[in-house]
Design a protein around this motif. Structure first.
Motif, PDB file in Angstrom:
ATOM      1  N   GLU A 184       0.797  -1.224   0.000  1.00 52.46           N
ATOM      2  CA  GLU A 184       0.000   0.000   0.000  1.00 52.46           C
ATOM      3  C   GLU A 184       0.835   1.283   0.000  1.00 52.46           C
ATOM      4  O   GLU A 184       0.302   2.354  -0.221  1.00 52.46           O
ATOM      5  CB  GLU A 184      -0.924   0.011   1.225  1.00 52.46           C
ATOM      6  CG  GLU A 184      -1.891  -1.148   1.220  1.00 52.46           C
ATOM      7  CD  GLU A 184      -2.753  -1.213   2.452  1.00 52.46           C
ATOM      8  OE1 GLU A 184      -3.949  -1.493   2.309  1.00 52.46           O
ATOM      9  OE2 GLU A 184      -2.232  -0.987   3.569  1.00 52.46           O
ATOM     10  N   ARG A 185       2.134   1.163   0.253  1.00 52.48           N
ATOM     11  CA  ARG A 185       2.977   2.369   0.276  1.00 52.48           C
ATOM     12  C   ARG A 185       4.378   2.037  -0.229  1.00 52.48           C
ATOM     13  O   ARG A 185       4.824   0.902  -0.164  1.00 52.48           O
ATOM     14  CB  ARG A 185       3.022   2.956   1.677  1.00 52.48           C
ATOM     15  CG  ARG A 185       3.514   2.029   2.736  1.00 52.48           C
ATOM     16  CD  ARG A 185       3.480   2.690   4.126  1.00 52.48           C
ATOM     17  NE  ARG A 185       3.873   1.746   5.140  1.00 52.48           N
ATOM     18  CZ  ARG A 185       3.036   1.090   5.924  1.00 52.48           C
ATOM     19  NH1 ARG A 185       1.747   1.274   5.825  1.00 52.48           N
ATOM     20  NH2 ARG A 185       3.486   0.242   6.821  1.00 52.48           N
ATOM     21  N   ALA A 186       5.049   3.064  -0.738  1.00 55.15           N
ATOM     22  CA  ALA A 186       6.384   2.900  -1.316  1.00 55.15           C
ATOM     23  C   ALA A 186       7.448   2.831  -0.226  1.00 55.15           C
ATOM     24  O   ALA A 186       7.239   3.275   0.897  1.00 55.15           O
ATOM     25  CB  ALA A 186       6.668   4.055  -2.267  1.00 55.15           C
ATOM     26  N   GLY A 187       8.586   2.278  -0.598  1.00 53.32           N
ATOM     27  CA  GLY A 187       9.726   2.180   0.302  1.00 53.32           C
ATOM     28  C   GLY A 187      10.135   0.731   0.488  1.00 53.32           C
ATOM     29  O   GLY A 187       9.471  -0.188   0.040  1.00 53.32           O
ATOM     30  N   VAL A 188      11.251   0.546   1.162  1.00 53.07           N
ATOM     31  CA  VAL A 188      11.684  -0.810   1.496  1.00 53.07           C
ATOM     32  C   VAL A 188      10.866  -1.236   2.712  1.00 53.07           C
ATOM     33  O   VAL A 188      10.894  -0.586   3.750  1.00 53.07           O
ATOM     34  CB  VAL A 188      13.196  -0.868   1.793  1.00 53.07           C
ATOM     35  CG1 VAL A 188      13.596  -2.263   2.238  1.00 53.07           C
ATOM     36  CG2 VAL A 188      13.987  -0.444   0.570  1.00 53.07           C
ATOM     37  N   GLN A 189      10.116  -2.307   2.537  1.00 52.09           N
ATOM     38  CA  GLN A 189       9.238  -2.764   3.605  1.00 52.09           C
ATOM     39  C   GLN A 189       9.599  -4.188   4.001  1.00 52.09           C
ATOM     40  O   GLN A 189      10.052  -4.976   3.178  1.00 52.09           O
ATOM     41  CB  GLN A 189       7.782  -2.711   3.154  1.00 52.09           C
ATOM     42  CG  GLN A 189       7.333  -1.302   2.834  1.00 52.09           C
ATOM     43  CD  GLN A 189       5.846  -1.232   2.666  1.00 52.09           C
ATOM     44  OE1 GLN A 189       5.096  -1.828   3.419  1.00 52.09           O
ATOM     45  NE2 GLN A 189       5.424  -0.519   1.651  1.00 52.09           N
ATOM     46  N   THR A 190       9.364  -4.496   5.247  1.00 53.85           N
ATOM     47  CA  THR A 190       9.580  -5.845   5.743  1.00 53.85           C
ATOM     48  C   THR A 190       8.228  -6.537   5.834  1.00 53.85           C
ATOM     49  O   THR A 190       7.328  -6.052   6.508  1.00 53.85           O
ATOM     50  CB  THR A 190      10.267  -5.830   7.115  1.00 53.85           C
ATOM     51  OG1 THR A 190      11.509  -5.139   6.995  1.00 53.85           O
ATOM     52  CG2 THR A 190      10.516  -7.242   7.617  1.00 53.85           C
ATOM     53  N   LEU A 191       8.109  -7.625   5.128  1.00 57.66           N
ATOM     54  CA  LEU A 191       6.890  -8.428   5.152  1.00 57.66           C
ATOM     55  C   LEU A 191       7.079  -9.503   6.211  1.00 57.66           C
ATOM     56  O   LEU A 191       7.871 -10.424   6.049  1.00 57.66           O
ATOM     57  CB  LEU A 191       6.632  -9.048   3.780  1.00 57.66           C
ATOM     58  CG  LEU A 191       5.463 -10.005   3.647  1.00 57.66           C
ATOM     59  CD1 LEU A 191       4.158  -9.361   4.109  1.00 57.66           C
ATOM     60  CD2 LEU A 191       5.345 -10.473   2.211  1.00 57.66           C
ATOM     61  N   ARG A 192       6.388  -9.319   7.337  1.00 58.17           N
ATOM     62  CA  ARG A 192       6.458 -10.275   8.441  1.00 58.17           C
ATOM     63  C   ARG A 192       5.172 -11.088   8.452  1.00 58.17           C
ATOM     64  O   ARG A 192       4.095 -10.539   8.648  1.00 58.17           O
ATOM     65  CB  ARG A 192       6.622  -9.556   9.767  1.00 58.17           C
ATOM     66  CG  ARG A 192       7.980  -8.944   9.939  1.00 58.17           C
ATOM     67  CD  ARG A 192       8.156  -8.333  11.333  1.00 58.17           C
ATOM     68  NE  ARG A 192       9.455  -7.727  11.455  1.00 58.17           N
ATOM     69  CZ  ARG A 192       9.744  -6.491  11.110  1.00 58.17           C
ATOM     70  NH1 ARG A 192       8.818  -5.714  10.626  1.00 58.17           N
ATOM     71  NH2 ARG A 192      10.962  -6.022  11.243  1.00 58.17           N
ATOM     72  N   LEU A 193       5.307 -12.376   8.259  1.00 53.92           N
ATOM     73  CA  LEU A 193       4.153 -13.253   8.245  1.00 53.92           C
ATOM     74  C   LEU A 193       3.922 -13.812   9.644  1.00 53.92           C
ATOM     75  O   LEU A 193       4.875 -14.026  10.397  1.00 53.92           O
ATOM     76  CB  LEU A 193       4.372 -14.387   7.244  1.00 53.92           C
ATOM     77  CG  LEU A 193       4.626 -13.903   5.822  1.00 53.92           C
ATOM     78  CD1 LEU A 193       5.082 -15.045   4.945  1.00 53.92           C
ATOM     79  CD2 LEU A 193       3.370 -13.274   5.251  1.00 53.92           C
ATOM     80  N   PRO A 194       2.666 -14.040  10.010  1.00 51.29           N
ATOM     81  CA  PRO A 194       2.374 -14.564  11.350  1.00 51.29           C
ATOM     82  C   PRO A 194       2.943 -15.973  11.544  1.00 51.29           C
ATOM     83  O   PRO A 194       3.104 -16.738  10.589  1.00 51.29           O
ATOM     84  CB  PRO A 194       0.847 -14.607  11.401  1.00 51.29           C
ATOM     85  CG  PRO A 194       0.375 -13.792  10.258  1.00 51.29           C
ATOM     86  CD  PRO A 194       1.466 -13.769   9.240  1.00 51.29           C
ATOM     87  N   ALA A 195       3.225 -16.291  12.782  1.00 53.37           N
ATOM     88  CA  ALA A 195       3.718 -17.627  13.127  1.00 53.37           C
ATOM     89  C   ALA A 195       2.605 -18.649  12.951  1.00 53.37           C
ATOM     90  O   ALA A 195       1.415 -18.326  13.017  1.00 53.37           O
ATOM     91  CB  ALA A 195       4.209 -17.636  14.567  1.00 53.37           C
ATOM     92  N   LEU A 196       3.001 -19.870  12.727  1.00 52.95           N
ATOM     93  CA  LEU A 196       2.068 -20.989  12.632  1.00 52.95           C
ATOM     94  C   LEU A 196       2.186 -21.781  13.927  1.00 52.95           C
ATOM     95  O   LEU A 196       3.281 -22.223  14.296  1.00 52.95           O
ATOM     96  CB  LEU A 196       2.415 -21.870  11.436  1.00 52.95           C
ATOM     97  CG  LEU A 196       1.619 -23.152  11.287  1.00 52.95           C
ATOM     98  CD1 LEU A 196       0.165 -22.836  10.966  1.00 52.95           C
ATOM     99  CD2 LEU A 196       2.210 -24.025  10.220  1.00 52.95           C
ATOM    100  N   VAL A 197       1.077 -21.939  14.617  1.00 53.04           N
ATOM    101  CA  VAL A 197       1.049 -22.703  15.861  1.00 53.04           C
ATOM    102  C   VAL A 197       0.299 -23.996  15.589  1.00 53.04           C
ATOM    103  O   VAL A 197      -0.833 -23.967  15.099  1.00 53.04           O
ATOM    104  CB  VAL A 197       0.380 -21.904  16.999  1.00 53.04           C
ATOM    105  CG1 VAL A 197       0.345 -22.724  18.274  1.00 53.04           C
ATOM    106  CG2 VAL A 197       1.104 -20.583  17.223  1.00 53.04           C
ATOM    107  N   ALA A 198       0.930 -25.118  15.902  1.00 53.33           N
ATOM    108  CA  ALA A 198       0.328 -26.418  15.624  1.00 53.33           C
ATOM    109  C   ALA A 198       0.592 -27.373  16.783  1.00 53.33           C
ATOM    110  O   ALA A 198       1.637 -27.302  17.436  1.00 53.33           O
ATOM    111  CB  ALA A 198       0.894 -26.996  14.331  1.00 53.33           C
TER     112      ALA A 198
END
Length: 113
Positions: free
Chosen positions: A72-86
């Motif tokens: 949604e916005r410009a720049g260097v962004q960090t894509l952090r995905l949620p943890a998987l709990v199993a």
């Protein structure tokens, strides 16, 4: 747990496909991924998933999730995905699998003027 995101060099509004592959043993039908937090900087769209059984009962195998995210916005962004709990039935505890984060270079969008 194996996670890939592609492409990681995009413009604002361009889609990024995130593919999450989970392999193991257990109740794959109940396995779901958590969504991104609202302030992540990415718009998430409903994804798809598929399961490939590794045995006749479907208790072992591989489930693959694919989801499209749009920055949604410009720049260097960090894509952090949620943890998987199993649930780990052999250890009799919940295990948390942390996917690695991705650096995404997001350029401003080129709009017609």
């Amino acid at each position: 747990l194996d996670v890939k995101a592609s492409p990681t060099n995009v413009s604002v509004g361009d889609p990024i496909t995130v593919r999450t592959r989970v392999r193991g043993r257990g109740n794959f039908e109940a396995l779901k991924l958590a969504g991104l937090p609202p302030d992540s900087g990415f718009q998430a769209y409903p994804g798809t998933n598929s399961f490939t059984p590794g045995d006749q009962l479907g208790l072992e195998g591989e489930k693959v999730f694919e989801q499209v995210l749009v920055p949604e916005r410009a720049g260097v962004q960090t894509l952090r995905l949620p943890a998987l709990v199993a649930w780990n039935p052999e250890a009799r505890r919940y295990d948390t699998l942390e996917p690695h984060s991705f650096q995404v270079n997001v350029r401003p969008s080129l709009t017609a003027q």
